[in-house]
Scaffold this motif. Structure first.
Motif, PDB file in Angstrom:
ATOM      1  N   PRO A 138       4.885  15.048  33.632  1.00  0.00           N
ATOM      2  CA  PRO A 138       3.637  14.329  33.895  1.00  0.00           C
ATOM      3  C   PRO A 138       3.896  13.009  34.598  1.00  0.00           C
ATOM      4  O   PRO A 138       5.039  12.537  34.678  1.00  0.00           O
ATOM      5  CB  PRO A 138       3.080  14.102  32.489  1.00  0.00           C
ATOM      6  N   PRO A 139       2.839  12.371  35.111  1.00  0.00           N
ATOM      7  CA  PRO A 139       2.991  11.030  35.691  1.00  0.00           C
ATOM      8  C   PRO A 139       3.435  10.043  34.612  1.00  0.00           C
ATOM      9  O   PRO A 139       3.259  10.294  33.420  1.00  0.00           O
ATOM     10  CB  PRO A 139       1.582  10.700  36.202  1.00  0.00           C
ATOM     11  N   PRO A 140       3.981   8.894  35.014  1.00  0.00           N
ATOM     12  CA  PRO A 140       4.450   7.899  34.034  1.00  0.00           C
ATOM     13  C   PRO A 140       3.294   7.109  33.428  1.00  0.00           C
ATOM     14  O   PRO A 140       3.104   5.920  33.716  1.00  0.00           O
ATOM     15  CB  PRO A 140       5.376   7.014  34.880  1.00  0.00           C
ATOM     16  N   VAL A 141       2.496   7.768  32.604  1.00  0.00           N
ATOM     17  CA  VAL A 141       1.364   7.153  31.920  1.00  0.00           C
ATOM     18  C   VAL A 141       1.408   7.597  30.455  1.00  0.00           C
ATOM     19  O   VAL A 141       2.164   8.511  30.111  1.00  0.00           O
ATOM     20  CB  VAL A 141       0.022   7.583  32.573  1.00  0.00           C
ATOM     21  N   PRO A 142       0.630   6.961  29.584  1.00  0.00           N
ATOM     22  CA  PRO A 142       0.625   7.395  28.177  1.00  0.00           C
ATOM     23  C   PRO A 142       0.246   8.866  28.016  1.00  0.00           C
ATOM     24  O   PRO A 142      -0.717   9.337  28.616  1.00  0.00           O
ATOM     25  CB  PRO A 142      -0.422   6.476  27.540  1.00  0.00           C
ATOM     26  N   VAL A 143       1.018   9.573  27.193  1.00  0.00           N
ATOM     27  CA  VAL A 143       0.822  11.010  26.965  1.00  0.00           C
ATOM     28  C   VAL A 143       0.561  11.238  25.483  1.00  0.00           C
ATOM     29  O   VAL A 143       1.272  10.705  24.625  1.00  0.00           O
ATOM     30  CB  VAL A 143       2.061  11.818  27.408  1.00  0.00           C
ATOM     31  N   ASP A 144      -0.448  12.039  25.186  1.00  0.00           N
ATOM     32  CA  ASP A 144      -0.758  12.428  23.806  1.00  0.00           C
ATOM     33  C   ASP A 144      -0.518  13.929  23.678  1.00  0.00           C
ATOM     34  O   ASP A 144      -1.219  14.739  24.278  1.00  0.00           O
ATOM     35  CB  ASP A 144      -2.215  12.091  23.477  1.00  0.00           C
ATOM     36  N   GLY A 145       0.485  14.291  22.898  1.00  0.00           N
ATOM     37  CA  GLY A 145       0.848  15.691  22.757  1.00  0.00           C
ATOM     38  C   GLY A 145       2.190  15.975  23.401  1.00  0.00           C
ATOM     39  O   GLY A 145       2.758  15.141  24.117  1.00  0.00           O
ATOM     40  N   SER A 146       2.719  17.165  23.165  1.00  0.00           N
ATOM     41  CA  SER A 146       4.033  17.542  23.686  1.00  0.00           C
ATOM     42  C   SER A 146       3.900  18.164  25.070  1.00  0.00           C
ATOM     43  O   SER A 146       2.999  18.974  25.324  1.00  0.00           O
ATOM     44  CB  SER A 146       4.713  18.540  22.745  1.00  0.00           C
ATOM     45  N   THR A 147       4.812  17.777  25.946  1.00  0.00           N
ATOM     46  CA  THR A 147       4.844  18.352  27.291  1.00  0.00           C
ATOM     47  C   THR A 147       5.846  19.509  27.373  1.00  0.00           C
ATOM     48  O   THR A 147       6.134  19.997  28.462  1.00  0.00           O
ATOM     49  CB  THR A 147       5.240  17.280  28.315  1.00  0.00           C
ATOM     50  N   GLU A 148       6.365  19.959  26.224  1.00  0.00           N
ATOM     51  CA  GLU A 148       7.341  21.044  26.195  1.00  0.00           C
ATOM     52  C   GLU A 148       6.879  22.138  25.240  1.00  0.00           C
ATOM     53  O   GLU A 148       6.123  21.893  24.298  1.00  0.00           O
ATOM     54  CB  GLU A 148       8.713  20.523  25.758  1.00  0.00           C
ATOM     55  N   ALA A 149       7.359  23.353  25.494  1.00  0.00           N
ATOM     56  CA  ALA A 149       7.057  24.485  24.615  1.00  0.00           C
ATOM     57  C   ALA A 149       8.118  25.563  24.824  1.00  0.00           C
ATOM     58  O   ALA A 149       8.795  25.595  25.859  1.00  0.00           O
ATOM     59  CB  ALA A 149       5.664  25.043  24.893  1.00  0.00           C
ATOM     60  N   ALA A 150       8.257  26.437  23.820  1.00  0.00           N
ATOM     61  CA  ALA A 150       9.223  27.541  23.910  1.00  0.00           C
ATOM     62  C   ALA A 150       8.635  28.766  23.218  1.00  0.00           C
ATOM     63  O   ALA A 150       7.890  28.651  22.239  1.00  0.00           O
ATOM     64  CB  ALA A 150      10.547  27.151  23.265  1.00  0.00           C
ATOM     65  N   SER A 151       8.983  29.955  23.733  1.00  0.00           N
ATOM     66  CA  SER A 151       8.469  31.190  23.144  1.00  0.00           C
ATOM     67  C   SER A 151       9.191  32.378  23.766  1.00  0.00           C
ATOM     68  O   SER A 151       9.969  32.226  24.712  1.00  0.00           O
ATOM     69  CB  SER A 151       6.957  31.313  23.381  1.00  0.00           C
ATOM     70  N   ALA A 152       8.906  33.552  23.223  1.00  0.00           N
ATOM     71  CA  ALA A 152       9.327  34.816  23.843  1.00  0.00           C
ATOM     72  C   ALA A 152       8.100  35.401  24.538  1.00  0.00           C
ATOM     73  O   ALA A 152       6.977  35.288  24.036  1.00  0.00           O
ATOM     74  CB  ALA A 152       9.860  35.775  22.795  1.00  0.00           C
ATOM     75  N   LEU A 153       8.312  35.992  25.691  1.00  0.00           N
ATOM     76  CA  LEU A 153       7.190  36.523  26.464  1.00  0.00           C
ATOM     77  C   LEU A 153       7.452  37.975  26.861  1.00  0.00           C
ATOM     78  O   LEU A 153       8.461  38.277  27.509  1.00  0.00           O
ATOM     79  CB  LEU A 153       6.960  35.700  27.743  1.00  0.00           C
ATOM     80  N   ARG A 154       6.536  38.853  26.450  1.00  0.00           N
ATOM     81  CA  ARG A 154       6.560  40.190  27.013  1.00  0.00           C
ATOM     82  C   ARG A 154       5.983  40.151  28.416  1.00  0.00           C
ATOM     83  O   ARG A 154       5.390  39.166  28.832  1.00  0.00           O
ATOM     84  CB  ARG A 154       5.726  41.143  26.149  1.00  0.00           C
ATOM     85  N   SER A 155       6.137  41.230  29.133  1.00  0.00           N
ATOM     86  CA  SER A 155       5.561  41.306  30.477  1.00  0.00           C
ATOM     87  C   SER A 155       4.039  41.162  30.380  1.00  0.00           C
ATOM     88  O   SER A 155       3.390  41.847  29.578  1.00  0.00           O
ATOM     89  CB  SER A 155       5.922  42.644  31.116  1.00  0.00           C
ATOM     90  N   GLY A 156       3.472  40.254  31.166  1.00  0.00           N
ATOM     91  CA  GLY A 156       2.035  40.022  31.169  1.00  0.00           C
ATOM     92  C   GLY A 156       1.574  38.947  30.218  1.00  0.00           C
ATOM     93  O   GLY A 156       0.403  38.530  30.267  1.00  0.00           O
ATOM     94  N   GLU A 157       2.444  38.465  29.322  1.00  0.00           N
ATOM     95  CA  GLU A 157       2.062  37.401  28.391  1.00  0.00           C
ATOM     96  C   GLU A 157       2.268  36.026  29.024  1.00  0.00           C
ATOM     97  O   GLU A 157       3.011  35.868  29.993  1.00  0.00           O
ATOM     98  CB  GLU A 157       2.860  37.509  27.092  1.00  0.00           C
TER      99      GLU A 157
END
Length: 419
Positions: free
Chosen positions: A90-109
């Motif tokens: 994101p731009p260098p401004v205050p951020v509320d919440g996480s800018t990262e995530a992780a998961s497993a993805l099937r095709s189409g998810e």
């Protein structure tokens, strides 16, 4: 990768020794690296097929407004992805919440990263998101900086450059009305017909009914000369909580919105920036006029006022303004009323033939429950406004909950009043 190759070599070596010497122990030993090597092969990093899209809501926020950013990563390939990790930039401004995530993805998810930004004025650019794909065994895989569809930047409309669609037109028709009859657009009176009166102003209905010739007079409307005085002194300004506009933004915005309507109505309009009047800075004052050159010069004066105002003697600035004002010019003083500047200005101009109207953006109630200091300042501001009104000076408060067009129309209504 090397550890899987080493396991394969070890399995092959142990199996070969078992066959050469006919010793089953070597075959048992070979089983462990064989399983390890097969596991490594099966858990290799698949070649990802990914589509990345970013959206922002709202798309044209106002300064200080919370902006929701949603980054969507979809697996458009045929193979499942056992472990994908996403990090937005994101731009260098205050951020509320996480800018990262992780998961497993099937095709189409899809995997969604959602967070909020608090943006100041201006245009802010996003960087490209970083994607990391790993295998089942946690094997480090492809780490890429991915191109993104959708929003790559977001702009908070600036008060001078972006006009909100909901408030694009200022409804101001005609010129300042007078108490004399003549040609115009509003009925004033009827009188006895005089030789030479225009035929289209004869009251023919009355003539048909009574046989008397009378002439209809319309209220005369005259163009005026108005000078907007922008109180751009640095110490006088107040800000909206967070990244919102300050009082200088609001006053310069109001002047920039009023200018085209007044010029189109054939009024003579000028602009003065308080901070440069005392030093005779040419860019700080635009002589009243009604042509394209006046509009261009007025825009430069507004830009001058937008710059950070330094320490300035209000008394000297007011005297310099009085010396420059044309006779009978109306003055609109755009000030937050944080001190006695407006009262001093009115006192100085009362000696001349200048009507003064105060246009004051009110930020004293912004941001919910005020602190004790803010509440005290609000009371002081209200007291200054009351003193001005008792002197017969119109004070037009502009709350941000009210459309600017309505506020300006109340300013226009004060012109031509006798005070």
């Amino acid at each position: 990768m090397m550890r899987w190759r080493a396991a394969g070599v070890a399995a092959l070596g142990a199996g070969t020794l078992g066959l050469l010497f006919g010793n089953p122990l070597f075959l048992v030993v070979a089983t462990v690296p064989t399983v390890y090597a097969v596991y490594g092969f099966l858990s290799g990093v698949p070649s990802p097929g990914l589509a990345v899209e970013r959206s922002v809501e709202p798309e044209a926020p106002e300064p200080g407004e919370a902006v929701t950013v949603r980054l969507t990563v979809e697996n458009v390939g045929d193979s499942p992805l056992p472990d994908i990790r996403v990090a937005d930039d994101p731009p260098p401004v205050p951020v509320d919440g996480s800018t990262e995530a992780a998961s497993a993805l099937r095709s189409g998810e899809s995997l969604i990263v959602e967070y909020e930004l608090s943006l100041p004025r201006g245009t802010h650019e996003f960087g490209d998101p970083t994607l990391t794909v790993r295998g089942v065994a946690g094997r480090a895989g492809e780490k890429t900086v991915h191109d993104v569809d959708g929003a790559t930047e977001i702009t908070c409309w600036t008060l001078l450059d972006e006009v909100p669609l909901r408030d694009r037109t200022i409804h101001f028709v005609g010129r300042t009305p007078t108490d004399t009859g003549g040609s115009g657009v509003e009925f004033f009176s009827t009188r006895e017909y005089q030789r030479g009166d225009p035929v289209n102003r004869i009251n023919w209905r009355r003539f048909a009914r009574t046989g008397e010739l009378t002439t209809v007079d319309m209220r005369v409307e005259r163009a005026i000369t108005v000078v907007f005085v922008i109180d751009d002194r640095a110490g006088a300004q107040r800000s909206w909580p967070g990244y919102g506009p300050d009082t200088l933004d609001l006053t310069t915005y109001a002047v920039s919105r009023a200018l085209p309507s007044l010029l189109e109505s054939n009024h003579r309009v000028g602009v003065a920036a308080c901070s440069g009047l005392a030093s005779d800075d040419l860019a700080s004052y635009t002589e009243p006029g009604r042509d394209a050159a006046t509009r261009s010069a007025a825009d430069e004066t507004i830009d001058y006022a937008q710059a950070d105002g330094g320490s300035v003697s209000a008394e000297r600035a007011i005297r310099a303004l009085r010396e420059r004002l044309p006779a009978n010019a109306q003055v609109v003083c755009c000030t937050p009323l944080t001190d006695g500047f407006a009262e001093d200005l009115v006192e100085e101009l009362e000696a001349g033939s200048h009507g003064v109207t105060i246009l004051s953006p009110d930020l004293t109630t912004a941001g919910g429950d005020p602190s004790l200091g803010a509440a005290t300042e609000a009371l002081q501001r209200r007291a200054r406004a009351d003193r001005l009104q008792r002197r017969g000076v119109p004070v037009v408060d502009w709350s941000l909950s009210e459309p600017l067009a309505l506020t300006l129309s109340r300013v226009f209504e004060t012109w031509g009043e006798t005070r």
